[in-house]
Scaffold this motif. Structure first.
Motif, PDB file in Angstrom:
ATOM      1  N   ASP A  36       0.879  -1.187   0.000  1.00 16.04           N
ATOM      2  CA  ASP A  36       0.000   0.000   0.000  1.00 16.04           C
ATOM      3  C   ASP A  36       0.910   1.229   0.000  1.00 16.04           C
ATOM      4  OD1 ASP A  36      -3.192   0.653   1.084  1.00 16.04           O
ATOM      5  OD2 ASP A  36      -1.718   2.257   1.062  1.00 16.04           O
ATOM      6  N   PRO A  37       0.583   2.233  -0.811  1.00 13.20           N
ATOM      7  CA  PRO A  37       1.447   3.430  -0.825  1.00 13.20           C
ATOM      8  C   PRO A  37       1.370   4.215   0.476  1.00 13.20           C
ATOM      9  CG  PRO A  37      -0.464   3.722  -2.281  1.00 13.20           C
ATOM     10  CD  PRO A  37      -0.489   2.301  -1.810  1.00 13.20           C
ATOM     11  N   ALA A  38       0.235   4.165   1.151  1.00 13.39           N
ATOM     12  CA  ALA A  38       0.060   4.926   2.395  1.00 13.39           C
ATOM     13  C   ALA A  38      -0.907   4.167   3.292  1.00 13.39           C
ATOM     14  CB  ALA A  38      -0.474   6.320   2.083  1.00 13.39           C
ATOM     15  N   PRO A  39      -0.425   3.137   3.998  1.00 13.61           N
ATOM     16  CA  PRO A  39      -1.336   2.294   4.780  1.00 13.61           C
ATOM     17  C   PRO A  39      -2.158   3.115   5.780  1.00 13.61           C
ATOM     18  CG  PRO A  39       0.867   1.354   4.715  1.00 13.61           C
ATOM     19  CD  PRO A  39       0.980   2.718   4.101  1.00 13.61           C
ATOM     20  N   GLY A  40      -3.431   2.772   5.862  1.00 17.84           N
ATOM     21  CA  GLY A  40      -4.313   3.438   6.832  1.00 17.84           C
ATOM     22  C   GLY A  40      -4.750   4.831   6.433  1.00 17.84           C
ATOM     23  N   ARG A  41      -4.416   5.281   5.231  1.00 16.35           N
ATOM     24  CA  ARG A  41      -4.736   6.663   4.849  1.00 16.35           C
ATOM     25  C   ARG A  41      -5.806   6.743   3.769  1.00 16.35           C
ATOM     26  NH1 ARG A  41      -2.701  10.661   8.224  1.00 16.35           N
ATOM     27  NH2 ARG A  41      -3.042  12.077   6.472  1.00 16.35           N
ATOM     28  N   GLY A  42      -6.427   5.613   3.435  1.00 14.11           N
ATOM     29  CA  GLY A  42      -7.490   5.634   2.423  1.00 14.11           C
ATOM     30  C   GLY A  42      -8.855   5.810   3.085  1.00 14.11           C
ATOM     31  N   ALA A 221       4.146  11.279  -4.879  1.00 13.91           N
ATOM     32  CA  ALA A 221       5.015  12.184  -4.119  1.00 13.91           C
ATOM     33  C   ALA A 221       4.397  12.578  -2.778  1.00 13.91           C
ATOM     34  CB  ALA A 221       5.298  13.423  -4.962  1.00 13.91           C
ATOM     35  N   GLU A 222       3.055  12.797  -2.751  1.00 18.17           N
ATOM     36  CA  GLU A 222       2.441  13.264  -1.492  1.00 18.17           C
ATOM     37  C   GLU A 222       2.464  12.192  -0.397  1.00 18.17           C
ATOM     38  OE1 GLU A 222       0.836  13.084  -4.409  1.00 18.17           O
ATOM     39  OE2 GLU A 222      -1.181  12.239  -4.187  1.00 18.17           O
TER      40      GLU A 222
END
Ligand code: GLY
Length: 401
Positions: A36-42, A221-222
């Motif tokens: 995941d690119p950003a776990p927990g941030r979806g 990038a973010e």
């Protein structure tokens, strides 16, 4: 990184569902890797965390109600095991408000699990009639609900508007803080030695007729993390697609994004003791109190594709409707506003189980119920729940052959 060809499950998606599947699978002794690119941030980051099968569904959604009720039953044990695996300290002798169902051996309050019920309120004669029909349906199913007068509602929740005419209390409904749940899951996975790869899965890898892994790309990038050692692909014996609204970018699944805007208000004292919801101007609004004094107000339901902008109109609607229920909300400080994308399906039921392609398994399409349905989803995938699995079988859709 797991060795090529190892008997690994690659879990695509680090929301409540994907991380729960990874945790339970690893706990059962099977190696897993999460991507995941950003776990927990979806969607989990935006979710209110209502574990409210009774008040969240309408009487036209019987199968979803069955799934929700079964999953809610699993939540206390799921939360207690998660709290223990994440290393939360044992609960003290007097758990007080928010005891998480009275479980004592690990501090489920750290997940802000509370089981104080939902109060669904009505303003006009039409609302009262709709609540009455819902109550009759619930009673027929043997689910506990209590019909209340306006005065009884205000006795339970003194901050309710004087114009509330009556309500329906679902005393068994609960809620949890999804941000704390994903944080705990990430700690539990780390303690179990499960790799969580911060990357985007861009494509399913195929070997003959089977899915054999995923191709990876650096996070956007973010989401900025260090990706110097990122491998180009991850291979596994099975790929579990738990990518929520993004699932259809990797496989042919009838999953679409349904935007929800939500706001968190900060209150010096808790304004409410339980979840409160109602229908105002034809749209449903809910208020969920957190243990730390925050009040979550949600949520819009918008068919806007992958748009995650927070809009003035969305926030205005939420505040306008929340104020009708609890006028005092306008005094509170705004802590946070966010938009998430629910993974909607044509029948509002999730897709859980093997796809028609060997090596590819689905755990997606949980729409409004990802947090509620996470324990049941893991149970279905681990073969611990067969009766309800049939309701979620991906093969019910023709495009999944
Ligand atoms: N489960 C609440 C929502 O999706 O807004």
């Amino acid at each position: 990184m797991p060795a090529k060809g190892a008997h690994v499950d690659v879990i695509v998606g680090g929301g409540v569902v994907g991380l729960s599947v990874a945790w339970r699978t690893a706990r059962a002794g099977r190696p897993v890797t999460v991507v995941d690119p950003a776990p927990g941030r979806g969607a989990s980051y935006a979710a209110a965390g209502m574990l409210a099968p009774v008040s969240e569904v309408t009487y036209t959604e019987g199968p979803l109600l069955r799934l929700g009720v079964a999953s809610l039953r699993r939540w206390p044990a799921f939360a207690a095991e998660l709290a223990a695996d994440a290393g939360f300290p044992p609960a003290d002798a007097d758990p007080g408000v928010g005891s998480g169902g009275g479980l004592g051996f690990a501090d489920v309050r750290a997940l802000d699990l509370r089981a104080d019920g939902t109060l669904d309120v009505a303003f006009g004669a039409d609302d009262m009639e709709a609540l009455g029909e819902l109550a009759a349906y619930m009673e027929k199913l043997g689910l506990p609900v209590e019909r209340l007068t306006g005065r009884e509602c205000r006795r339970l929740e003194p901050m309710l508007a004087p114009s509330v005419r009556g309500g329906l209390l679902a005393p068994g409904d609960a809620w949890v803080d999804p941000r704390r749940v994903t944080a705990a899951l990430l700690v539990a996975l780390e303690r179990l030695g499960v790799p969580v790869v911060r990357a985007r899965a861009t494509e399913l890898l195929r070997e003959g007729d089977r899915v054999a892994g995923v191709r990876l790309a650096p996070p956007a990038a973010e989401d900025g993390s260090d990706h110097h050692d990122l491998p180009g692909e991850l291979r596994g014996e099975r790929v579990v697609l738990a990518a929520g609204a993004w699932s259809a970018e990797l496989a042919e699944v009838p999953v679409r994004p349904v935007k929800g805007q939500i706001m968190r208000l900060r209150s010096p004292q808790p304004l409410l003791g339980r979840c409160v919801r109602g229908t105002v101007h034809g749209s449903s609004v809910y208020l969920v109190p957190r243990g730390d004094g925050e009040l979550v107000v949600g949520a819009t339901q918008e068919e806007m594709g992958f748009d995650t902008r927070v809009t003035a109109g969305g926030l205005w609607e939420l505040l306008r409707d929340a104020r009708e229920l609890v006028p005092g909300v306008t005094e509170l400080e705004v802590a946070d506003v966010v938009a998430g994308l629910r993974p909607g399906t044509p029948d509002n039921l999730p897709l859980i189980g093997p796809s028609g392609t060997p090596g590819l398994v689905y755990a997606t399409g949980h729409h409004r119920g990802g947090v509620l349905l996470a324990p049941l989803t893991t149970a279905i995938l681990l073969g611990e729940e067969s009766e309800l699995a049939a309701l979620c079988t991906p093969g019910r859709f023709r495009e999944i052959s």
